[in-house]
Write a protein that holds these residues in place. Structure first.
Motif, PDB file in Angstrom:
ATOM      1  N   ARG A   6      55.493  59.245  46.853  1.00 33.96           N
ATOM      2  CA  ARG A   6      56.292  58.227  46.446  1.00 33.96           C
ATOM      3  C   ARG A   6      55.244  57.798  45.584  1.00 33.96           C
ATOM      4  NH1 ARG A   6      58.058  54.630  51.232  1.00 33.96           N
ATOM      5  NH2 ARG A   6      55.755  55.017  51.810  1.00 33.96           N
ATOM      6  N   SER A   7      55.801  56.793  44.432  1.00 30.77           N
ATOM      7  CA  SER A   7      55.200  55.803  43.746  1.00 30.77           C
ATOM      8  C   SER A   7      54.194  54.545  44.562  1.00 30.77           C
ATOM      9  CB  SER A   7      56.441  55.864  42.626  1.00 30.77           C
ATOM     10  OG  SER A   7      55.263  54.439  41.063  1.00 30.77           O
ATOM     11  N   GLU A   8      53.080  54.355  44.363  1.00 29.18           N
ATOM     12  CA  GLU A   8      52.617  53.091  44.218  1.00 29.18           C
ATOM     13  C   GLU A   8      53.557  52.037  43.495  1.00 29.18           C
ATOM     14  OE1 GLU A   8      50.927  52.405  46.412  1.00 29.18           O
ATOM     15  OE2 GLU A   8      51.367  54.655  47.503  1.00 29.18           O
ATOM     16  N   THR A   9      54.236  52.038  42.310  1.00 24.43           N
ATOM     17  CA  THR A   9      54.466  50.600  41.780  1.00 24.43           C
ATOM     18  C   THR A   9      55.006  49.328  42.198  1.00 24.43           C
ATOM     19  OG1 THR A   9      56.184  52.183  40.350  1.00 24.43           O
ATOM     20  CG2 THR A   9      54.306  52.311  39.463  1.00 24.43           C
ATOM     21  N   GLY A  10      55.987  50.198  42.937  1.00 25.53           N
ATOM     22  CA  GLY A  10      56.982  48.643  43.310  1.00 25.53           C
ATOM     23  C   GLY A  10      55.438  47.987  44.582  1.00 25.53           C
ATOM     24  N   ARG A  11      55.359  48.198  45.079  1.00 21.78           N
ATOM     25  CA  ARG A  11      54.291  47.967  46.262  1.00 21.78           C
ATOM     26  C   ARG A  11      53.196  46.397  45.871  1.00 21.78           C
ATOM     27  NH1 ARG A  11      51.562  51.751  50.433  1.00 21.78           N
ATOM     28  NH2 ARG A  11      53.478  52.928  51.186  1.00 21.78           N
ATOM     29  N   ARG A  13      54.438  44.312  43.109  1.00 24.40           N
ATOM     30  CA  ARG A  13      56.343  43.945  43.414  1.00 24.40           C
ATOM     31  C   ARG A  13      56.086  43.108  44.124  1.00 24.40           C
ATOM     32  NH1 ARG A  13      58.422  47.297  38.875  1.00 24.40           N
ATOM     33  NH2 ARG A  13      57.842  46.685  36.879  1.00 24.40           N
ATOM     34  N   LEU A  14      56.435  43.963  45.751  1.00 21.40           N
ATOM     35  CA  LEU A  14      56.447  43.728  46.689  1.00 21.40           C
ATOM     36  C   LEU A  14      56.153  42.709  47.348  1.00 21.40           C
ATOM     37  CD1 LEU A  14      59.312  43.992  48.848  1.00 21.40           C
ATOM     38  CD2 LEU A  14      57.542  46.070  49.945  1.00 21.40           C
ATOM     39  N   ARG A  15      54.448  43.299  47.498  1.00 21.23           N
ATOM     40  CA  ARG A  15      53.818  41.788  48.163  1.00 21.23           C
ATOM     41  C   ARG A  15      53.577  40.811  46.969  1.00 21.23           C
ATOM     42  NH1 ARG A  15      47.853  45.713  48.250  1.00 21.23           N
ATOM     43  NH2 ARG A  15      49.521  45.851  46.293  1.00 21.23           N
ATOM     44  N   ARG A  16      53.745  40.376  45.374  1.00 20.56           N
ATOM     45  CA  ARG A  16      53.579  38.954  45.158  1.00 20.56           C
ATOM     46  C   ARG A  16      54.663  38.855  45.786  1.00 20.56           C
ATOM     47  NH1 ARG A  16      53.652  40.886  39.676  1.00 20.56           N
ATOM     48  NH2 ARG A  16      51.493  41.530  39.849  1.00 20.56           N
ATOM     49  N   ALA A  17      56.018  39.413  45.577  1.00 20.40           N
ATOM     50  CA  ALA A  17      57.531  39.042  46.024  1.00 20.40           C
ATOM     51  C   ALA A  17      57.061  37.996  47.610  1.00 20.40           C
ATOM     52  CB  ALA A  17      58.121  39.627  46.468  1.00 20.40           C
TER      53      ALA A  17
END
Length: 193
Positions: A6-11, A13-17
């Protein structure tokens, strides 16, 4: 990529949200606990009031004038502080002359002179004045710090420094040293302004 594919690029953004949601929730909880929207307004009340104001012409006029005045104060302070900081670097007597005024601007809280500023200059120009007073010392001191980092005669760059005449020397040697300091101080100054 992680081992699971899995890619780490979404994490991020999710953490910031999640962080933003946490602070908004905390804000709302504090507003509910206080229970007085005059003393402490919550985010739901803010959003509700914003949606009521959005269709009105007065809201957009007020917002436009505020942005223009704050921008004018910021730009005026930026250019005058950069010029004053540069002049103070090359003329140490000017630095000594401006030191008390800059110290005064830095040390007096904005809230303490808002009433006097309202009397002196009126509410129309208050945001220009306040923005100027907050931004000027930051840019002035960053300009001095950036220029102070250049040591032509003391370093091995002595021959390089003397090879450039006046303005070319400033553009080739001093300006590259100054720009990182100004970039950082602009970020802070924009937020404060």
């Amino acid at each position: 990529m992680t081992f699971s594919g899995r890619s780490e690029t979404g994490r991020p953004r999710l953490r910031r949200a999640a962080v933003i949601l946490f602070w908004i929730s905390l804000w709302q909880a504090a507003a509910v606990l206080i229970g007085n929207s005059i003393i402490f307004v919550g985010p739901l009340d803010v959003v509700r009031a914003l949606f009521l104001q959005l269709p009105t012409e007065e809201f957009w006029l007020s917002l436009s004038f505020s942005v223009l005045r704050i921008t004018a104060g910021f730009l005026l302070a930026f250019f005058l502080a950069a010029i004053a900081g540069t002049a103070s670097f090359f003329l140490p007597v000017l630095k000594e002359f401006l030191a008390p005024a800059v110290l005064l601007m830095k040390s007096i809280p904005v809230a303490s002179f808002v009433i006097l500023a309202l009397i002196w200059i009126g509410s129309e120009n208050l945001s220009v004045f306040i923005s100027f007073m907050v931004v000027f010392p930051m840019i002035y001191e960053s300009t001095l710090s950036g220029l102070s980092g250049v040591r032509c005669a003391a370093s091995g760059n002595g021959l390089v420094c003397s090879a450039f005449p006046g303005l070319r020397k400033f553009r080739a040697i001093y300006l590259p040293a100054l720009l990182p300091y100004l970039a950082v101080s602009c970020r802070f100054a924009l937020g404060m302004g």
